[in-house]
Design a protein around this motif. Structure first.
Motif, mmCIF file in Angstrom:
data_model
loop_
_atom_site.group_PDB
_atom_site.id
_atom_site.type_symbol
_atom_site.label_atom_id
_atom_site.label_comp_id
_atom_site.label_asym_id
_atom_site.label_seq_id
_atom_site.Cartn_x
_atom_site.Cartn_y
_atom_site.Cartn_z
ATOM 1 N N ASP A 117 0.821 -1.214 0.000
ATOM 2 C CA ASP A 117 0.000 0.000 0.000
ATOM 3 C C ASP A 117 0.859 1.271 0.000
ATOM 4 O O ASP A 117 0.443 2.309 0.480
ATOM 5 N N GLY A 118 2.047 1.166 -0.582
ATOM 6 C CA GLY A 118 2.952 2.315 -0.649
ATOM 7 C C GLY A 118 2.636 3.221 -1.820
ATOM 8 O O GLY A 118 1.634 3.031 -2.525
ATOM 9 N N PRO A 119 3.481 4.215 -2.061
ATOM 10 C CA PRO A 119 3.243 5.192 -3.134
ATOM 11 C C PRO A 119 3.172 4.520 -4.512
ATOM 12 O O PRO A 119 4.127 3.863 -4.937
ATOM 13 N N GLN A 120 2.060 4.675 -5.180
ATOM 14 C CA GLN A 120 1.866 4.043 -6.490
ATOM 15 C C GLN A 120 2.738 4.674 -7.569
ATOM 16 O O GLN A 120 3.014 4.044 -8.580
ATOM 17 N N LYS A 121 3.185 5.917 -7.365
ATOM 18 C CA LYS A 121 4.036 6.581 -8.358
ATOM 19 C C LYS A 121 5.461 6.048 -8.349
ATOM 20 O O LYS A 121 6.225 6.310 -9.269
ATOM 21 N N THR A 122 5.814 5.304 -7.285
ATOM 22 C CA THR A 122 7.163 4.736 -7.234
ATOM 23 C C THR A 122 7.062 3.210 -7.261
ATOM 24 O O THR A 122 6.790 2.631 -8.288
ATOM 25 N N THR A 123 7.238 2.562 -6.118
ATOM 26 C CA THR A 123 7.266 1.094 -6.093
ATOM 27 C C THR A 123 5.945 0.455 -5.671
ATOM 28 O O THR A 123 5.758 -0.736 -5.871
ATOM 29 N N GLY A 124 5.076 1.228 -5.051
ATOM 30 C CA GLY A 124 3.840 0.660 -4.501
ATOM 31 C C GLY A 124 4.064 -0.088 -3.196
ATOM 32 O O GLY A 124 3.147 -0.657 -2.624
ATOM 33 N N LYS A 125 5.305 -0.086 -2.707
ATOM 34 C CA LYS A 125 5.652 -0.804 -1.477
ATOM 35 C C LYS A 125 5.755 0.152 -0.293
ATOM 36 O O LYS A 125 6.082 1.321 -0.442
ATOM 37 N N ARG A 126 5.463 -0.390 0.879
ATOM 38 C CA ARG A 126 5.681 0.336 2.133
ATOM 39 C C ARG A 126 6.478 -0.574 3.048
ATOM 40 O O ARG A 126 5.976 -1.578 3.524
ATOM 41 N N HIS A 127 7.731 -0.226 3.254
ATOM 42 C CA HIS A 127 8.543 -0.917 4.244
ATOM 43 C C HIS A 127 8.270 -0.205 5.564
ATOM 44 O O HIS A 127 8.727 0.916 5.775
ATOM 45 N N CYS A 128 7.482 -0.824 6.399
ATOM 46 C CA CYS A 128 7.068 -0.267 7.688
ATOM 47 C C CYS A 128 8.062 -0.778 8.728
ATOM 48 O O CYS A 128 8.057 -1.957 9.083
ATOM 49 N N ILE A 129 8.940 0.116 9.194
ATOM 50 C CA ILE A 129 10.098 -0.280 9.987
ATOM 51 C C ILE A 129 10.009 0.267 11.410
ATOM 52 O O ILE A 129 9.676 1.437 11.622
#
Length: 161
Positions: free
Chosen positions: A136-148
């Motif tokens: 569910d990260g930024p769709q304009k980049t990778t679409g990934k969210r590394h929640c750290i």
């Protein structure tokens, strides 16, 4: 009849000894390995809980969540570079979030600790738990969210010239 029953029971018992029935999964080895006692000596109790026991810090508790400085985020346990500040963004989740990491230094694993499959992120040098990856990260980049977990990271600011 007794010979047949004996043979049947024997073959059933032997079939339970197959490799499919035993846990043959090998534990991954890392470049840096320490005993629990050694990790406890060098990590704070919260760092140990998150990094070595795969715990989670409280949302919005890390000062790194709002850090906007340029630099590199390294593993709090072994100092391996994990994330560059240019890929950090405010996800609103309460934990430092990045849309990508330094791929060779991050291990993806699967965890079922809360009853369903999640992608766990670990330091590829020492095996420390960092957090989880979500789609569910930024769709304009990778679409990934590394929640750290912020406590899993140490921030190294860029040198000012």
């Amino acid at each position: 009849m007794y010979k047949f029953m004996g043979l049947l029971v024997f073959s059933l018992l032997m079939s339970c000894q197959s490799k499919a029935q035993t846990n043959t999964e090998q534990k991954k080895t890392y470049k840096i390995e320490k005993s629990d006692a050694e990790w406890k000596k060098i990590l704070s109790p919260m760092e140990y809980y998150v990094l070595r026991e795969a715990g989670t810090e409280r949302a919005f508790s890390s000062p790194l969540n709002n850090n906007k400085e340029k630099g590199t985020y390294v593993c709090a346990a072994c100092k391996t570079p994990l994330y560059e500040s240019k890929y950090k963004y405010d996800s609103g989740s309460g934990w430092p979030s990045f849309d990508r990491g330094i791929t060779k230094n991050i291990e993806l694993d699967v965890d079922y600790k809360i009853g369903y499959e999640r992608t766990e992120l670990k330091c590829n040098t020492c095996g420390s738990h960092l957090g989880h990856s979500f789609d569910d990260g930024p769709q304009k980049t990778t679409g990934k969210r590394h929640c750290i977990n912020g406590v899993a990271l140490t921030f190294i600011p860029d040198k000012k010239e």
